[in-house]
Write a protein that holds these residues in place. Sequence first.
Motif, mmCIF file in Angstrom:
data_model
loop_
_atom_site.group_PDB
_atom_site.id
_atom_site.type_symbol
_atom_site.label_atom_id
_atom_site.label_comp_id
_atom_site.label_asym_id
_atom_site.label_seq_id
_atom_site.Cartn_x
_atom_site.Cartn_y
_atom_site.Cartn_z
ATOM 1 N N TYR A 10 0.837 -1.205 0.000
ATOM 2 C CA TYR A 10 0.000 0.000 0.000
ATOM 3 C C TYR A 10 0.871 1.254 0.000
ATOM 4 N N ALA A 11 1.931 1.277 0.802
ATOM 5 C CA ALA A 11 2.786 2.465 0.887
ATOM 6 C C ALA A 11 3.395 2.804 -0.466
ATOM 7 N N ASP A 25 3.220 5.954 -5.686
ATOM 8 C CA ASP A 25 3.334 5.953 -7.145
ATOM 9 C C ASP A 25 2.051 6.457 -7.809
ATOM 10 N N TRP A 26 0.903 6.155 -7.211
ATOM 11 C CA TRP A 26 -0.375 6.687 -7.717
ATOM 12 C C TRP A 26 -0.385 8.212 -7.657
ATOM 13 N N LEU A 27 0.060 8.769 -6.545
ATOM 14 C CA LEU A 27 0.105 10.229 -6.431
ATOM 15 C C LEU A 27 1.093 10.828 -7.426
ATOM 16 N N MET A 69 -6.784 4.146 -6.440
ATOM 17 C CA MET A 69 -5.463 3.540 -6.526
ATOM 18 C C MET A 69 -5.534 2.172 -7.192
ATOM 19 N N ASP A 70 -6.485 1.393 -6.738
ATOM 20 C CA ASP A 70 -6.607 0.029 -7.247
ATOM 21 C C ASP A 70 -6.930 0.045 -8.741
ATOM 22 N N ALA A 71 -7.841 0.943 -9.140
ATOM 23 C CA ALA A 71 -8.187 1.037 -10.562
ATOM 24 C C ALA A 71 -6.980 1.478 -11.387
ATOM 25 N N SER A 125 -5.148 -0.663 -14.392
ATOM 26 C CA SER A 125 -5.106 -0.145 -15.762
ATOM 27 C C SER A 125 -3.684 0.107 -16.248
ATOM 28 N N SER A 126 -2.809 0.455 -15.315
ATOM 29 C CA SER A 126 -1.426 0.785 -15.701
ATOM 30 C C SER A 126 -0.494 -0.420 -15.650
ATOM 31 N N GLY A 127 -0.952 -1.509 -15.039
ATOM 32 C CA GLY A 127 -0.075 -2.665 -14.861
ATOM 33 C C GLY A 127 0.994 -2.425 -13.813
ATOM 34 N N TRP A 128 0.682 -1.566 -12.849
ATOM 35 C CA TRP A 128 1.665 -1.200 -11.824
ATOM 36 C C TRP A 128 2.181 -2.419 -11.068
ATOM 37 N N GLN A 129 3.481 -2.409 -10.799
ATOM 38 C CA GLN A 129 4.122 -3.380 -9.927
ATOM 39 C C GLN A 129 5.046 -2.620 -8.986
ATOM 40 N N PRO A 130 5.284 -3.138 -7.785
ATOM 41 C CA PRO A 130 6.230 -2.469 -6.894
ATOM 42 C C PRO A 130 7.582 -2.305 -7.560
#
Length: 406
Positions: free
Chosen positions: A333-334, A339-341, A387-389, A393-398
Motif C-alpha cells: 500500500y505504501a 506511485d499513484w500520487l 489507486m486500485d483502478a 489499468s497501468s499494470g503497476w508493480q512495486p
Amino acid sequence: MLKIGLTGGIASGKSLVSARLRELGAVLIDADALAREVVEPGTPGLAAVVAEFGEGILDGDGRLDRARLGAIVFAEPDRREALNAIIHPRVREKAAAMLATAEPGDIVVQDIPLLVETGQGSSFHLVLVVDASDEERIRRMTEIRGMTVEDAVSRMAAQAGRDERLAAADVVLDNSGSVEDVTKLVEALWEERLAPFARNLAAGRPAPRDGGPVLSPPNPDWPVQAERLLARLRRASPEILGADHIGSTSVPRLPAKDVIDLQVNVSSLEAADRIATALGEAGFPLQEASARDTPKPPDLDPSAWQKRFHCNSDPGRAANVHVRVLGSPGWRYALLFRDWLRANPDAVRMYTDMKQELAALHAGDHRTLAYAEAKEPWFTEVAWPLMDAWARSSGWQPPSHSAARD
C-alpha cells in the motif's frame, strides 16, 4: 557514540571548524594527521610510497618531500590513485583503532578531506561540509599559502566539485565570512543539534516532537535528504532487503509535514526485531515494538498489517522508519499510494485539499496523532478504489529495487 564526518574543499576552512569542535568536546580523528603518520620514516607506508614513486620523493633527511610528491600526483590522476591506494587503507585502519576507544555518548568527528570522493558518507550519522566559494578558496591559497593560481585550480580539480560536496551534506557550514562568523555557526550547531543528538543516541530514544500538524510547501530537497538517510539504513544490517522513500515528502508538488517517511523491507517480523538494535545504532531507535497500520482493502486482517516503527534521534531532521515485511499489505500500500500520487496530478490536488482541511482543524493540537487518525477514512474510502483502478489499468508493480537488497 555519535559519528560525524567532516569534510570540505581545500582552503574551505575545515581545520578551523574541526579545532573548534574539539574545543567543545568532540573526539577528533584527523585523516590528514594520520596520513602524515603512516608515512613517517621507518614505516611500511613510506616504504610502499618509495617503491611506487622512487627515492626522488625523499628529502635529504629521508623524510617524504610532500611538495615534490604533490607536484606529481596533482598533475597525473593515475599516480594520485596509486598514492591513495597506499595511504587510504592505512589511514582507515588507524582511524578505526581510534574509534574503537571512544566511549558511549562521545561525539566523534572524523576530519576526512576526501570523504565524498571515497563514498564514506553513509558511515556517519551526519556529514558536515565546510563551504566557501571557489573564488574565495583560490584567494586564500594564493594570498595566504603562496600558491600560483594554476596550482590552486589544479588542487581544487583533484577533489570533488562543490555541488557534489553540498549534495552529500547534512549540514553546510558557510565559511565565506570571518572566523567569528563560522565559529558562531559551529557553536550553535553543537548546542542545538550535535549534543542533543548524542544524548538521544546514547539513551536510545528519538528526538522529541511537539506541536500539531503544520504543512510545509513542497521542498525539492526532501528526496535528496531521504537518499542520505536511506543509505545509512541500508548499511545497518544485511537483513535489510531494501528501503524506499515513501509518504508525502516523496511526492513532487505535494505540501507535507516536514517529516521524511522511509520504508525498510525485511523477510519477517522476527527479522524486524533482530535489526532493531542495528537501526538504533544507526540513529533510528525503536519507537513502537508492536505497531500496526490501519487495515485497508482488500486484506482487512489486522495481523497482516503488523510492522515495527522507528524514529530519528537527530533533532535537526524528523524522520519515521516503517519496518514492514516484504510483500505484506502495508508494504504494498505504501508504495502504490506513493506511485499513484506521482502519476496523477488530480490525486495530488485532492489529497492536498483533504490534508489542508484537516491540518487547519487540528492546528491547535499538541501532537499529530488525531490528524493522522482523521485521515484514515479517506485512505480507505476515497483513495483505495482510485489507486486500485489505476494499478490495474497501468499494470503497476512495486519497484524492482524494493524487492531486493540495493
